[in-house]
Design a protein around this motif. Structure first.
Motif, short mmCIF file in Angstrom:
data_model
loop_
_atom_site.label_atom_id
_atom_site.label_comp_id
_atom_site.label_asym_id
_atom_site.label_seq_id
_atom_site.Cartn_x
_atom_site.Cartn_y
_atom_site.Cartn_z
N GLN A 272 0.84 -1.21 0.00
CA GLN A 272 0.00 0.00 0.00
C GLN A 272 0.87 1.25 0.00
O GLN A 272 0.60 2.23 -0.70
CB GLN A 272 -0.91 -0.01 1.23
CG GLN A 272 -2.01 1.03 1.20
CD GLN A 272 -2.95 0.87 0.01
OE1 GLN A 272 -3.36 -0.23 -0.31
NE2 GLN A 272 -3.22 1.96 -0.67
N CYS A 273 1.94 1.18 0.78
CA CYS A 273 2.85 2.32 0.89
C CYS A 273 3.57 2.57 -0.45
O CYS A 273 3.71 3.72 -0.89
CB CYS A 273 3.88 2.02 2.00
SG CYS A 273 4.90 3.40 2.38
N ARG A 275 2.43 1.69 -3.42
CA ARG A 275 1.42 2.21 -4.37
C ARG A 275 1.24 3.72 -4.19
O ARG A 275 1.26 4.47 -5.15
CB ARG A 275 0.08 1.50 -4.16
CG ARG A 275 -0.98 1.93 -5.16
CD ARG A 275 -2.31 1.29 -4.86
NE ARG A 275 -2.37 -0.11 -5.20
CZ ARG A 275 -2.69 -0.58 -6.41
NH1 ARG A 275 -2.98 0.24 -7.38
NH2 ARG A 275 -2.73 -1.87 -6.63
N TYR A 276 1.12 4.13 -2.93
CA TYR A 276 0.95 5.56 -2.67
C TYR A 276 2.18 6.33 -3.15
O TYR A 276 2.08 7.40 -3.76
CB TYR A 276 0.71 5.81 -1.18
CG TYR A 276 0.57 7.28 -0.85
CD1 TYR A 276 -0.62 7.94 -1.11
CD2 TYR A 276 1.64 8.00 -0.32
CE1 TYR A 276 -0.75 9.30 -0.85
CE2 TYR A 276 1.52 9.35 -0.05
CZ TYR A 276 0.33 10.00 -0.31
OH TYR A 276 0.20 11.35 -0.05
N LEU A 279 2.20 6.78 -6.88
CA LEU A 279 1.19 7.76 -7.29
C LEU A 279 1.58 9.19 -6.92
O LEU A 279 1.25 10.14 -7.62
CB LEU A 279 -0.17 7.42 -6.66
CG LEU A 279 -0.82 6.14 -7.16
CD1 LEU A 279 -2.03 5.78 -6.30
CD2 LEU A 279 -1.24 6.28 -8.62
N SER A 280 2.31 9.32 -5.81
CA SER A 280 2.68 10.68 -5.38
C SER A 280 4.02 11.13 -5.99
O SER A 280 4.54 12.18 -5.63
CB SER A 280 2.71 10.78 -3.86
OG SER A 280 3.65 9.88 -3.34
N VAL A 316 8.69 7.84 2.19
CA VAL A 316 7.66 7.90 1.13
C VAL A 316 6.64 8.99 1.43
O VAL A 316 6.25 9.75 0.55
CB VAL A 316 6.96 6.53 0.98
CG1 VAL A 316 5.71 6.66 0.10
CG2 VAL A 316 7.90 5.51 0.38
N LEU A 317 6.21 9.06 2.69
CA LEU A 317 5.16 10.01 3.04
C LEU A 317 5.70 11.43 3.19
O LEU A 317 4.97 12.38 3.25
CB LEU A 317 4.45 9.57 4.33
CG LEU A 317 3.77 8.20 4.28
CD1 LEU A 317 3.12 7.86 5.59
CD2 LEU A 317 2.73 8.15 3.17
N MET B 299 -4.48 8.89 -5.66
CA MET B 299 -3.53 9.08 -4.56
C MET B 299 -4.25 9.27 -3.22
O MET B 299 -3.83 8.77 -2.19
CB MET B 299 -2.70 10.32 -4.86
CG MET B 299 -1.37 10.34 -4.19
SD MET B 299 -0.36 11.56 -4.98
CE MET B 299 -0.56 12.92 -3.89
N GLN B 302 -5.45 5.99 -1.86
CA GLN B 302 -4.39 4.98 -1.71
C GLN B 302 -3.39 5.35 -0.61
O GLN B 302 -2.43 4.62 -0.39
CB GLN B 302 -3.65 4.76 -3.04
CG GLN B 302 -4.53 4.21 -4.17
CD GLN B 302 -5.12 2.83 -3.89
OE1 GLN B 302 -4.64 2.12 -3.00
NE2 GLN B 302 -6.15 2.44 -4.63
#
Lengths: 317, 347
Positions: A272-273, A275-276, A279-280, A316-317, B299, B302
């Motif tokens: 999930q991480c 994927r995010y 996308l980001s 990532v975040l 995004m 997700q």
């Protein structure tokens, strides 16, 4: 899985008779796939079209779909193409004349006169409502795309249409559409199924010859092809971004799961991480390499892996 | 033949499915009169179309069709715990429509409903009767635009107008007090030409930073339009609530939300605001699972949320930081008692 067709989506075309299929086979240069025992199947992998000649009636249609559509994926479509009877020569009822209701609905005035033909021989329709006569169940395929065809509602019966049959306000009558919808629903959504029907008779099907069916279909093959090509384009468009994302996701998750000694739960969280991150706009491959260079990867055990995952998530975040 | 290459999807409401039961209903006729080019298809029950197996919410929403039906059974629902009650005791909501013409990626409707089509219940009079029955016993705080955006559909449906008349009539009926909330992102400046302020009606305008609107709130008005609408509404005597809910995380969230507040404070007279609500994005796990499956490239859905007893939300520290940031800034311009934070309800 699909067989060597790359990113091309598959359009499954189902006809009852070979005579209904011939013009389509010729148009798309389909070749017979002799690996199928029970049904005649014609393919063109390059353009992503598979045509199945199922035989007449509900059971044949259902079995043919089960036999040939198991590999269907998002972005694929099922198109039921064939002849049907036109229900005509009746006074059009106010309620039953649903499709003609445009504009006429409010005045409650029927906009077709008595004995006026609703559909002509050779005319092609896209069905927006299908009723199975024997059960009374009704099905509604989605009509999401502009198509330029007339829309109609079709009644599916177990035997050929004769003028004495109950019409229930429908325009068209065939022997497969309801079964195709129900069987197709195991592999496709209502937005992935279309029903194109060409009127061949008004209840005297026994007089229609195979040659006449071929001619009726030839007369409509360009419209059918245009519709099929458009579905192909839609499918490709919808799936292109997703396939790329899923490919990167799969390869990165595999590598990182292995090197972080992920449990099943942690693998799902990592996936999930990632994927995010993709996308980001995070370059996940570069981040992974960076953590290798810093000696944080590969981890020696699960405990270290857990700490490493927290660090990865933070970045990532 | 139409040009198949010209457009990928049908225009909204190209097809209208009408329940047999409401075929002759005046509202059905009124709505269909405004859609003269639509194909009208008769159905037995709205669920025959709305609850079909295997539908694709996102694709359907791109070519959204309309279903007209009648609502039976429960017409008023007790407010859900994840919803803000603004301190009201008898908090109910009603769904005279299901789904929305706006397309917010984070919207819970994508997880709640099996279809992206819009359902409109034309038997509004039955909902009114139910409200009247409850009002004989108790005061009522009723949200009527939760599972839809009524003002966004006003041109076609006219339901806001009908609710206004109903609330106004109730004011003078001697029954208990009725307060209605109409949550919206619509910002049609012509709204004021055809509507009038009613004391029992509060308009909850949802505001987001422009970057959030552009990225995730598709087909919705820009921030400046929403602010302008709220400003004009208050000038004309409407009660307006500002909803900073859901707050959406992005890397530069602090800066984006600061810019948004600057725009708000510079144009809206905060003394005249009814109240404000603040809350970060949260959604039930079942809904999020479906939303993620349907929008693999979104995004906002997700984000690796934390699952807390079946509700997904941002990590606690981030949630607190985002909400506190906004509350602190709001406190500079509005009394604290007028700021409603969703977490307050939970505690």
């Amino acid at each position: 899985m699909k067989e060597n067709i790359g990113v091309i989506n598959m359009i499954y075309i189902l006809t009852a008779m070979y005579a209904e299929a011939r013009a389509i086979i010729t148009h798309f240069h389909l070749k017979k796939d002799i690996s199928h025992i029970h049904f005649q199947v014609f393919d063109n992998q390059e353009v992503g079209i598979r045509l199945i000649v199922a035989g007449i009636g509900a059971i044949s249609a259902a079995v043919a779909i089960a036999d040939t559509c198991m590999a269907a994926e998002a972005g694929d479509f099922l198109v039921n193409v064939g002849i049907c009877a036109g229900i005509q020569e009746e006074k059009v009822s106010e309620k039953g004349n649903d499709c003609l209701a445009k504009g006429a609905l409010l005045s409650r005035e029927p906009n077709q006169g008595e004995n006026e033909r609703i559909c002509r021989i050779g005319e092609i329709f896209l069905c927006n409502k299908i009723r199975e006569q024997i059960t009374g169940r009704t099905f509604y395929p989605d009509i999401l795309y502009p198509h330029g065809l007339k829309e109609a509602q079709i009644l599916t019966g177990a035997a050929a249409y004769t003028k004495d049959k109950k019409k229930e306000g429908f325009w068209l009558y065939d022997m497969e559409a309801a079964a195709v919808y129900q069987a197709g629903l195991y592999y496709f959504g209502p937005h992935q199924m279309s029903f194109l029907k060409v009127v061949s008779d008004y209840g005297d099907a026994e007089k229609v010859t195979a040659e006449q069916v071929r001619e009726l279909m030839e007369g409509n093959v360009e419209r059918i092809a245009e519709y099929v090509n458009f579905l192909q384009e839609i499918g490709r468009k919808e799936q292109s971004g997703i396939s790329f994302l899923e490919d990167v996701l799969l390869s990165e998750t595999e590598k990182l799961c292995r090197d972080m000694h992920c449990s099943k739960t942690m693998a799902a969280a990592l996936r999930q991480c990632i994927r995010y991150g993709i996308l980001s706009g995070v370059d996940i491959a570069e981040l992974r390499k960076e953590m290798y260079r810093e000696g944080k990867l590969p981890c020696k055990d699960k405990r270290e892996g857990k700490l490493c995952f927290e660090e990865f998530k933070r970045r990532v975040l | 033949m139409k040009n198949l290459k010209g457009e990928y999807y049908n225009s909204p409401f190209s097809h209208v499915y009408v329940e047999k039961e409401v075929w002759e209903h005046p509202r059905t006729k009124r709505i269909l009169a405004k859609l003269p080019d639509a194909d009208v298809i008769e159905i037995d029950h709205y669920k025959d179309v709305f609850c079909r197996k295997g539908q694709d919410y996102v694709l359907q929403h791109r070519a959204q069709n309309l279903i007209l039906g009648a609502k039976h059974g429960t017409l008023l629902y007790k407010g859900a715990p994840v919803c803000q009650s603004f301190g009201n005791q008898n908090f109910y909501y009603t769904s005279c429509m299901m789904n929305c013409i706006f397309d917010c990626e984070y919207c819970y409707l994508k997880g709640m409903y099996p279809s992206g089509n819009l359902v409109v219940f034309v038997n509004l009079e039955d909902i009114f009767k139910e409200v009247e029955k409850l009002l004989l016993k108790e005061e009522l705080y009723l949200c009527i635009s939760y599972d839809t955006d009524l003002p966004a559909l006003e041109g076609l449906m006219g339901y806001v107008q009908e609710w206004l008349q109903f609330v106004e009539e109730n004011l003078f009926s001697g029954k208990k007090r009725l307060t209605v909330e109409i949550r919206t992102k619509a910002a049609d400046s012509h709204f004021f030409e055809r509507h009038f302020p009613v004391p029992g009606v509060i308009y909850g305008m949802t505001l987001s930073p422009q970057i959030v609107i552009e990225s995730y709130e598709h087909k919705t008005p820009a921030l400046r339009q929403r602010i302008a609408w709220a400003t004009q509404a208050m000038t004309e005597g409407y009660r307006v609530r500002l909803c900073f809910d859901p707050m959406i995380y992005c890397k530069e969230w602090k800066q984006r939300y600061s810019e948004m507040l600057e725009d708000v404070f510079s144009q809206i007279d905060m003394d005249k605001i009814e109240d404000v609500s603040v809350g970060t994005f949260r959604v039930s796990q079942d809904y999020l699972k479906k939303m993620r499956r349907q929008q693999p490239c979104s995004m906002v859905v997700q984000y690796p949320f934390i699952n807390d007893k079946g509700v997904y939300h941002y990590p606690k520290e981030l949630t607190k930081e985002m909400e506190q940031f906004l509350v602190d800034r709001l406190k500079e311009r509005i009394a604290e008692k007028k700021i409603f934070l969703w977490e307050d309800e939970e505690m």
